[in-house]
Design an enzyme around this catalytic site. Structure first.
Site, PDB file in Angstrom:
ATOM      1  N   ARG A 182       0.689  -1.189   0.041  1.00  0.00           N
ATOM      2  CA  ARG A 182       0.142   0.135  -0.068  1.00  0.00           C
ATOM      3  C   ARG A 182       0.992   1.123  -0.118  1.00  0.00           C
ATOM      4  NH1 ARG A 182      -2.213  -3.346  -1.220  1.00  0.00           N
ATOM      5  NH2 ARG A 182      -4.034  -4.288  -0.362  1.00  0.00           N
ATOM      6  N   SER A 207     -10.909   0.193   3.783  1.00  0.00           N
ATOM      7  CA  SER A 207      -9.971   0.123   4.683  1.00  0.00           C
ATOM      8  C   SER A 207      -9.614   1.460   5.307  1.00  0.00           C
ATOM      9  CB  SER A 207      -8.848  -0.605   4.529  1.00  0.00           C
ATOM     10  OG  SER A 207      -9.282  -1.964   3.913  1.00  0.00           O
ATOM     11  N   GLU A 210      -5.039   4.475   6.298  1.00  0.00           N
ATOM     12  CA  GLU A 210      -4.828   4.384   4.918  1.00  0.00           C
ATOM     13  C   GLU A 210      -4.891   5.514   3.997  1.00  0.00           C
ATOM     14  OE1 GLU A 210      -5.900   0.585   3.005  1.00  0.00           O
ATOM     15  OE2 GLU A 210      -6.872   2.074   1.623  1.00  0.00           O
TER      16      GLU A 210
HETATM   17  C1  FAD Z   1     -15.492   0.343  -0.325  1.00  0.00           C
HETATM   18  C2  FAD Z   1     -13.934   0.685  -0.628  1.00  0.00           C
HETATM   19  C3  FAD Z   1     -13.149  -0.364  -0.755  1.00  0.00           C
HETATM   20  C4  FAD Z   1     -11.972  -0.335  -1.166  1.00  0.00           C
HETATM   21  N1  FAD Z   1     -11.132  -1.514  -1.245  1.00  0.00           N
HETATM   22  C5  FAD Z   1     -10.012  -1.328  -1.452  1.00  0.00           C
HETATM   23  C6  FAD Z   1      -9.080  -2.473  -1.857  1.00  0.00           C
HETATM   24  O1  FAD Z   1      -9.566  -3.661  -1.602  1.00  0.00           O
HETATM   25  N2  FAD Z   1      -7.711  -2.322  -1.958  1.00  0.00           N
HETATM   26  C7  FAD Z   1      -7.257  -1.248  -1.997  1.00  0.00           C
HETATM   27  O2  FAD Z   1      -6.027  -1.037  -2.055  1.00  0.00           O
HETATM   28  N3  FAD Z   1      -7.885  -0.012  -2.071  1.00  0.00           N
HETATM   29  C8  FAD Z   1      -9.203  -0.298  -1.569  1.00  0.00           C
HETATM   30  N4  FAD Z   1      -9.901   1.176  -1.471  1.00  0.00           N
HETATM   31  C9  FAD Z   1      -9.277   2.376  -1.628  1.00  0.00           C
HETATM   32  C10 FAD Z   1      -9.600   2.971  -2.897  1.00  0.00           C
HETATM   33  O3  FAD Z   1     -10.617   2.343  -3.707  1.00  0.00           O
HETATM   34  C11 FAD Z   1      -8.262   3.069  -3.899  1.00  0.00           C
HETATM   35  O4  FAD Z   1      -7.431   3.774  -3.137  1.00  0.00           O
HETATM   36  C12 FAD Z   1      -8.265   3.916  -5.207  1.00  0.00           C
HETATM   37  O5  FAD Z   1      -7.268   3.571  -5.922  1.00  0.00           O
HETATM   38  C13 FAD Z   1      -8.829   5.165  -5.005  1.00  0.00           C
HETATM   39  O6  FAD Z   1      -8.980   5.804  -6.072  1.00  0.00           O
HETATM   40  P1  FAD Z   1      -9.569   7.250  -6.146  1.00  0.00           P
HETATM   41  O7  FAD Z   1      -9.707   7.519  -7.871  1.00  0.00           O
HETATM   42  O8  FAD Z   1     -11.037   7.415  -5.426  1.00  0.00           O
HETATM   43  O9  FAD Z   1      -8.680   7.960  -5.570  1.00  0.00           O
HETATM   44  P2  FAD Z   1      -8.603   9.396  -4.687  1.00  0.00           P
HETATM   45  O10 FAD Z   1      -9.386   8.950  -3.571  1.00  0.00           O
HETATM   46  O11 FAD Z   1      -9.321  10.448  -5.424  1.00  0.00           O
HETATM   47  O12 FAD Z   1      -7.150   9.633  -4.422  1.00  0.00           O
HETATM   48  C14 FAD Z   1      -6.223   8.679  -3.824  1.00  0.00           C
HETATM   49  C15 FAD Z   1      -5.140   9.382  -3.776  1.00  0.00           C
HETATM   50  O13 FAD Z   1      -4.455   9.252  -4.910  1.00  0.00           O
HETATM   51  C16 FAD Z   1      -3.940  10.476  -5.611  1.00  0.00           C
HETATM   52  N5  FAD Z   1      -4.240  10.543  -7.063  1.00  0.00           N
HETATM   53  C17 FAD Z   1      -5.492  10.141  -7.749  1.00  0.00           C
HETATM   54  N6  FAD Z   1      -5.256  10.315  -8.941  1.00  0.00           N
HETATM   55  C18 FAD Z   1      -4.195  10.591  -9.228  1.00  0.00           C
HETATM   56  C19 FAD Z   1      -3.202  10.815 -10.230  1.00  0.00           C
HETATM   57  N7  FAD Z   1      -3.995  10.529 -11.564  1.00  0.00           N
HETATM   58  N8  FAD Z   1      -2.065  11.199 -10.211  1.00  0.00           N
HETATM   59  C20 FAD Z   1      -1.579  11.237  -9.122  1.00  0.00           C
HETATM   60  N9  FAD Z   1      -2.150  11.095  -7.923  1.00  0.00           N
HETATM   61  C21 FAD Z   1      -3.450  10.741  -7.911  1.00  0.00           C
HETATM   62  C22 FAD Z   1      -4.744  11.601  -4.868  1.00  0.00           C
HETATM   63  O14 FAD Z   1      -4.156  12.826  -4.874  1.00  0.00           O
HETATM   64  C23 FAD Z   1      -4.822  10.939  -3.427  1.00  0.00           C
HETATM   65  O15 FAD Z   1      -3.415  10.982  -2.767  1.00  0.00           O
HETATM   66  C24 FAD Z   1     -11.266   1.121  -1.046  1.00  0.00           C
HETATM   67  C25 FAD Z   1     -12.257   2.097  -0.958  1.00  0.00           C
HETATM   68  C26 FAD Z   1     -13.555   1.795  -0.578  1.00  0.00           C
HETATM   69  C27 FAD Z   1     -14.401   2.926  -0.488  1.00  0.00           C
END
Ligand code: FAD
Length: 340
Positions: free
Chosen positions: A165, A239, A335
């Site tokens: 992670r 998480s 996280e």
């Molecule tokens: C119900 C649920 C279940 C989940 N299950 C998992 C799981 O099983 N495994 C897991 O690893 N995660 C999980 N997550 C966490 C999340 O889904 C992941 O971390 C996902 O990759 C976040 O994507 P996002 O587009 O929403 O990112 P955001 O929340 O919008 O951003 C997350 C971070 O990434 C950065 N970021 C986003 N896009 C870019 C880009 N293009 N360039 C540079 N930085 C960027 C942002 O600045 C921020 O720091 C879960 C979340 C939820 C709500």
């Protein structure tokens, strides 16, 4: 490209917390992005890149800068032969829709990461992973806009310094790179056992012994639906804590306190302890702390039931961290990243 002002961040983050951002804009092309970053720099504005907001926590006072929502699309086959396929995917694509496409193409490598919310561009940031797969296993390289040099750069897998992670994007280069697309190498083979424990358990319980990409995807979706709340219904970020990683020499001592300790040897002198299990053992599963519910089906998840804002969330978080530290001398880490 439109630049909006005073947009409430609680409407753009799945924890549904956060005051207004001064500016917000969607970018659909690299040129739009370059133009926006130059303008922000000229005006001395802070930047934050947002995907779907499923892994960030915004603050009550909002953000005094520009939030860029990544919307660059694309799904391109770069190389295709008898054994593998290399795909270049735009950062703004939906992660799960992308997994579905690759499963439909009978490609192996990300099928166990089905139903993870978010965008493709965010997936390398915390080296997204689930059920024994992580992005680091299949990512060849990515293209990113380097906000320090104003150039588009290619970073290969090694340069991302992936670990559990973690990557440079949320570590030592936090905020420097804006990921534009990722290139993944996926295999033209069927998913093969051994599968991750809970996935294998699901197959055993259902008597499934033939494994296709679709069967693995369906199983993961079914397991996740049982233990993870849908953010559209219950505000959460999945998480809320990372699993704890401890040095192996601490295990004997910990087992005297927790004889039924659950642990996974990481093979590098450290052991992973499921933090949700520790939180449950500390008696916090199902508890409501400052309006945040420790989810009753999975203690790793915090659900925003009635928190007044970030302050409540932080109080709940700090109480849980303190309980695990005081009971087991383990420091657990949040996280989701902070949008601040
Ligand atoms: C119900 C649920 C279940 C989940 N299950 C998992 C799981 O099983 N495994 C897991 O690893 N995660 C999980 N997550 C966490 C999340 O889904 C992941 O971390 C996902 O990759 C976040 O994507 P996002 O587009 O929403 O990112 P955001 O929340 O919008 O951003 C997350 C971070 O990434 C950065 N970021 C986003 N896009 C870019 C880009 N293009 N360039 C540079 N930085 C960027 C942002 O600045 C921020 O720091 C879960 C979340 C939820 C709500």
């Amino acid at each position: 490209m439109q630049i909006h002002t005073q947009i409430p961040l609680k409407n753009y983050t799945t924890m549904r917390i956060g005051g207004p951002t001064r500016f917000m804009a969607d970018v659909h092309t690299i040129d739009e992005l370059k133009q926006l970053v130059q303008t922000a720099k000229a005006k001395n504005l802070r930047l934050f890149v947002l995907g779907s907001g499923s892994n960030v926590i915004a603050h009550d006072e909002g953000f005094d800068g520009l939030v860029i929502r990544m919307r660059i699309l694309g799904f391109e086959i770069i190389e295709d032969n008898a054994t593998y396929c290399v795909l270049k995917i735009g950062a703004g694509e939906d992660w799960d829709a992308t997994v579905k496409k690759t499963v439909d193409m009978r490609l192996s490598g990300i099928e166990a990461m089905s139903a993870i919310p978010g965008t493709v561009g965010a997936s390398p940031v915390q080296n997204v992973g689930a059920y024994g797969q992580e992005v680091a296993d299949t990512l060849v390289s990515l293209e990113a806009y380097d906000t320090t040099t104003n150039e588009v750069v290619t970073l290969d897998n090694q340069a991302c310094e992936f670990s559990y992670r973690h990557s440079i994007f949320r570590g030592r280069e936090l905020g420097r790179y804006i990921i534009l697309n990722v290139t993944l190498k996926l295999w033209k083979s069927l998913p093969k056992p051994p599968f991750y424990d809970s996935l294998q358990q699901y197959f055993d319980d259902k008597g499934i012994n033939i494994f296709t990409h679709q069967i693995v995807r369906d199983a993961v979706i079914a397991i996740r639906a049982e233990k993870l709340p849908d953010p559209k219904v219950l505000a959460n970020t999945g998480s809320f804590f990372k699993n704890a990683i401890i040095e192996n020499w601490r295990l004997d001592d910990l087992r005297t306190k927790l004889p039924d300790l659950k642990s996974y040897d990481m093979g590098d002198g450290t052991t992973k302890i499921p933090t949700g299990w520790l939180i449950e053992k500390a008696g916090l599963k199902g508890q409501l702390l400052h309006g945040m519910r420790v989810y009753d089906k999975n203690a790793l998840v915090l659900v925003n039931e009635s928190a007044s804002g970030y302050v409540d969330l932080a109080s709940a978080r700090d109480e849980i961290i303190a309980a695990i530290r005081d009971n087991y001398q383990i420091i657990i880490e949040q996280e989701p990243l902070e949008l601040a």
